[in-house]
Design a protein around this motif. Structure first.
Motif, PDB file in Angstrom:
ATOM      1  N   GLY A  51       0.792  -1.378  -0.547  1.00 58.49           N
ATOM      2  CA  GLY A  51      -0.221   0.093   0.120  1.00 58.49           C
ATOM      3  C   GLY A  51       0.748   0.769   0.017  1.00 58.49           C
ATOM      4  N   GLY A  52       0.408   2.013   0.339  1.00 58.75           N
ATOM      5  CA  GLY A  52       1.176   4.008   0.473  1.00 58.75           C
ATOM      6  C   GLY A  52       1.830   3.606   1.618  1.00 58.75           C
ATOM      7  N   ARG A  53       2.424   4.976   1.882  1.00 56.11           N
ATOM      8  CA  ARG A  53       3.500   4.794   2.678  1.00 56.11           C
ATOM      9  C   ARG A  53       3.076   4.220   4.174  1.00 56.11           C
ATOM     10  N   ARG A  54       2.071   4.704   4.654  1.00 55.49           N
ATOM     11  CA  ARG A  54       0.871   3.866   5.696  1.00 55.49           C
ATOM     12  C   ARG A  54       1.106   2.383   6.348  1.00 55.49           C
ATOM     13  N   GLY A  55       1.050   1.730   4.972  1.00 52.11           N
ATOM     14  CA  GLY A  55       0.454   0.594   4.854  1.00 52.11           C
ATOM     15  C   GLY A  55       2.040  -0.022   4.902  1.00 52.11           C
TER      16      GLY A  55
ATOM     17  N   PHE B 255      -4.971   3.245   8.198  1.00 49.88           N
ATOM     18  CA  PHE B 255      -5.228   4.245   8.247  1.00 49.88           C
ATOM     19  C   PHE B 255      -4.572   5.139   7.221  1.00 49.88           C
ATOM     20  N   ASP B 256      -5.135   6.075   6.257  1.00 51.25           N
ATOM     21  CA  ASP B 256      -3.386   6.929   6.545  1.00 51.25           C
ATOM     22  C   ASP B 256      -3.367   7.941   6.762  1.00 51.25           C
ATOM     23  N   THR B 257      -4.046   8.052   7.663  1.00 51.40           N
ATOM     24  CA  THR B 257      -4.023   9.224   9.129  1.00 51.40           C
ATOM     25  C   THR B 257      -4.202   8.546  10.378  1.00 51.40           C
TER      26      THR B 257
ATOM     27  N   ALA C 144       0.006   3.854  17.007  1.00 53.16           N
ATOM     28  CA  ALA C 144       1.133   4.358  16.407  1.00 53.16           C
ATOM     29  C   ALA C 144       2.172   4.290  16.268  1.00 53.16           C
ATOM     30  N   GLY C 145       2.833   3.230  17.391  1.00 54.70           N
ATOM     31  CA  GLY C 145       3.920   2.762  17.734  1.00 54.70           C
ATOM     32  C   GLY C 145       4.448   1.699  17.562  1.00 54.70           C
ATOM     33  N   PHE C 146       3.710   0.883  16.459  1.00 54.77           N
ATOM     34  CA  PHE C 146       3.589  -0.161  16.489  1.00 54.77           C
ATOM     35  C   PHE C 146       3.391  -1.448  16.959  1.00 54.77           C
ATOM     36  N   GLU C 147       2.561  -0.895  18.348  1.00 59.35           N
ATOM     37  CA  GLU C 147       2.409  -2.071  19.124  1.00 59.35           C
ATOM     38  C   GLU C 147       0.915  -2.398  18.947  1.00 59.35           C
TER      39      GLU C 147
ATOM     40  N   PHE D 169      -3.945   5.347  16.628  1.00 65.49           N
ATOM     41  CA  PHE D 169      -4.364   3.907  16.151  1.00 65.49           C
ATOM     42  C   PHE D 169      -4.154   3.982  14.623  1.00 65.49           C
ATOM     43  N   ARG D 170      -3.259   2.957  13.989  1.00 62.72           N
ATOM     44  CA  ARG D 170      -2.712   3.000  12.628  1.00 62.72           C
ATOM     45  C   ARG D 170      -3.392   2.177  11.846  1.00 62.72           C
ATOM     46  N   LEU D 171      -4.289   1.327  13.045  1.00 64.02           N
ATOM     47  CA  LEU D 171      -4.243  -0.118  11.826  1.00 64.02           C
ATOM     48  C   LEU D 171      -5.821  -0.315  13.287  1.00 64.02           C
ATOM     49  N   ILE D 172      -7.478  -1.062  12.449  1.00 65.99           N
ATOM     50  CA  ILE D 172      -8.198  -1.454  13.025  1.00 65.99           C
ATOM     51  C   ILE D 172      -8.438  -2.984  11.915  1.00 65.99           C
ATOM     52  N   GLY D 173      -8.462  -4.314  12.807  1.00 65.32           N
ATOM     53  CA  GLY D 173      -9.397  -5.497  12.458  1.00 65.32           C
ATOM     54  C   GLY D 173     -10.457  -5.951  13.302  1.00 65.32           C
ATOM     55  N   ILE D 174     -11.021  -7.007  12.977  1.00 65.82           N
ATOM     56  CA  ILE D 174     -12.380  -7.285  12.901  1.00 65.82           C
ATOM     57  C   ILE D 174     -11.722  -9.427  12.796  1.00 65.82           C
ATOM     58  N   GLY D 175     -12.080 -10.384  13.491  1.00 69.74           N
ATOM     59  CA  GLY D 175     -12.137 -11.152  13.325  1.00 69.74           C
ATOM     60  C   GLY D 175     -13.351 -12.117  14.439  1.00 69.74           C
TER      61      GLY D 175
END
Length: 423
Positions: A67-71, A281-283, A323-326, A361-367
């Motif tokens: 993806g982009g720089r955020r991916g 997310f982009d931001t 944002a810190g990849f935790e 947060f930079r990412l969200i997911g559901i499983g």
């Protein structure tokens, strides 16, 4: 030592540097070469290889699919890997390591088509093909020599050439007596490799770092190292009682795998253990309101995937990456199995509310986990008189989308928030 030319199938009783029949130097030799039948097939840098196949001008260039720089990096070709780029690496780190890389957005429809072609070629060799991911599988060719009029090693060499000829990509093959060793063998000679692990496996494994063993991630490797286990031979030496004392009920199996032992059979009916969907997310986002919008869209996507697999969710898992990849993961069981988006959303909302307390947060997911049979989903319930109405509503939505497209019916809950002054 039996040997085989991978380019013309010339077989010999002794190893050779150059094939006496065709001159190729792509040979494989091993004492048990023609006696082993379990294989692991791994497509080399799959997504990137498909892109290079379609764009020959990229053949010698570093290519990153992502993806982009955020991916994150979905795949990197071997040129990019020599620069330090790895799968799942954040894109900004990958581009810092390889600034001249050609970045290509993933085209999953194309990759799935190629994967199905390769899978069909595998299934022509044996009915015992167990897909492990879109680009790798385990095969058991036991008892197929009479059908193919050749031992498994020869059949696999022909298969590799056929994949190159018909699909335009390369594969690496591991041949061994069980699935674990076949996978480890496939990793030894990438790309376009063919490696064999036989009775020497335990000796070969002994001096390897514990992190080489599939299933031992970085965190567990550190735990083992802290306990004094840095090499697989140290684990292999543990008797079952000592292994259980040190590592619990999984200890004996861990020691056995460190010796190269694996009793798993190749099964074409691999059980799906979880289904999920996520987005980066982009931001960075912080508030519950901001996070709920993409979460709703993911609930709809998860619902579709459950229906496609004829499964239901017996529980939900919320995944967040700061944002810190935790990475944070939270789980909730459901009172009844479901595959309705709004039921999934209501179940995951409280989990999100507990986590969205100011962190970025930079990412969200559901499983969906555990999974349940699809026919157990959203059954009528006397305690919930609206259950049947909700199920009927989503059946109607699915019918409209199937006829007019995914955007035919859109929930306002998932629409982007309008800015000040917008209509």
């Amino acid at each position: 030592m039996p040997a085989l030319c991978r380019d013309c199938d010339h077989a010999a009783a002794a190893a050779f540097a150059a094939c006496p029949a065709c001159g190729s130097r792509r040979a494989v030799a091993h004492p048990e070469l023609f006696a082993l039948a379990v294989a692991h097939v791994d497509c080399d840098a799959f997504y990137a290889s498909v892109e290079k196949r379609d764009r020959p001008d990229l053949l010698t260039k570093p290519v990153i699919v992502g993806g982009g720089r955020r991916g994150v990096v979905a795949a990197a070709c071997y040129v990019a890997r020599t620069r330090g780029v790895k799968s799942a690496m954040p894109m900004f780190k990958a581009l810092a390591a390889c600034p001249d890389a050609v970045v290509i957005k993933p085209d999953m429809q194309k990759y799935v088509a190629v994967a199905r072609h390769v899978r069909a070629l595998m299934e022509a060799l044996t009915p015992l093909v167990q897909p492990l991911s879109i680009d790798e599988a385990a095969l058991d060719l036991s008892g197929t020599a009479a059908l193919h009029k050749a031992p498994p090693a020869v059949v696999l060499a022909r298969f590799a050439r056929q994949v190159e000829r018909e699909a335009g990509i390369t594969v690496s093959i591991g041949l061994a007596r069980n699935r674990l060793l076949a996978k480890l063998a496939a990793e030894r000679d990438k790309p376009r490799g063919f490696a064999v692990l036989g009775s020497e496996a335990a000796e070969w494994l002994a001096d390897k770092p514990v992190g080489l063993l599939p299933g031992i991630g970085p965190a567990f490797a550190k735990k083992l190292q802290a306990a004094g286990f840095t090499r697989l031979g140290q684990l292999a030496a543990l008797d079952p009682r000592e292994a259980a004392r040190r590592f619990g009920e999984d200890g004996p199996a861990l020691a056995a795998r460190a010796r190269g032992e694996d009793s798993r059979r190749v099964s074409p009916d691999r059980e799906t253990k979880s289904i999920s969907a996520e987005t980066t997310f982009d931001t960075d986002l912080r508030s519950v309101e901001e996070l709920e919008r993409p979460l709703w869209r993911l609930c709809e996507k998860l619902s579709r995937r459950l229906k496609e697999k004829e499964l239901a969710a017996g529980g939900v898992v919320l995944k967040l990456k700061t944002a810190g990849f935790e990475t944070r993961s939270r789980h909730a069981r459901l009172a009844r199995p479901t595959r309705l988006p709004e039921t999934l959303f209501r179940a995951v909302q409280p989990l999100l509310a507990k986590e969205a307390t100011g962190s970025a947060f930079r990412l969200i997911g559901i499983g969906a986990q555990p999974l349940a049979p699809g026919d157990a989903a959203d059954l009528p319930d006397l305690a919930d008189p609206d259950a049947a109405r909700r199920a009927a509503k989503w059946q109607a939505v699915d019918a409209l989308r199937a006829r007019f497209g995914a955007e035919a019916v859109v929930s306002g809950r998932g629409l982007p928030r309008k800015g000040p002054g917008s209509a």
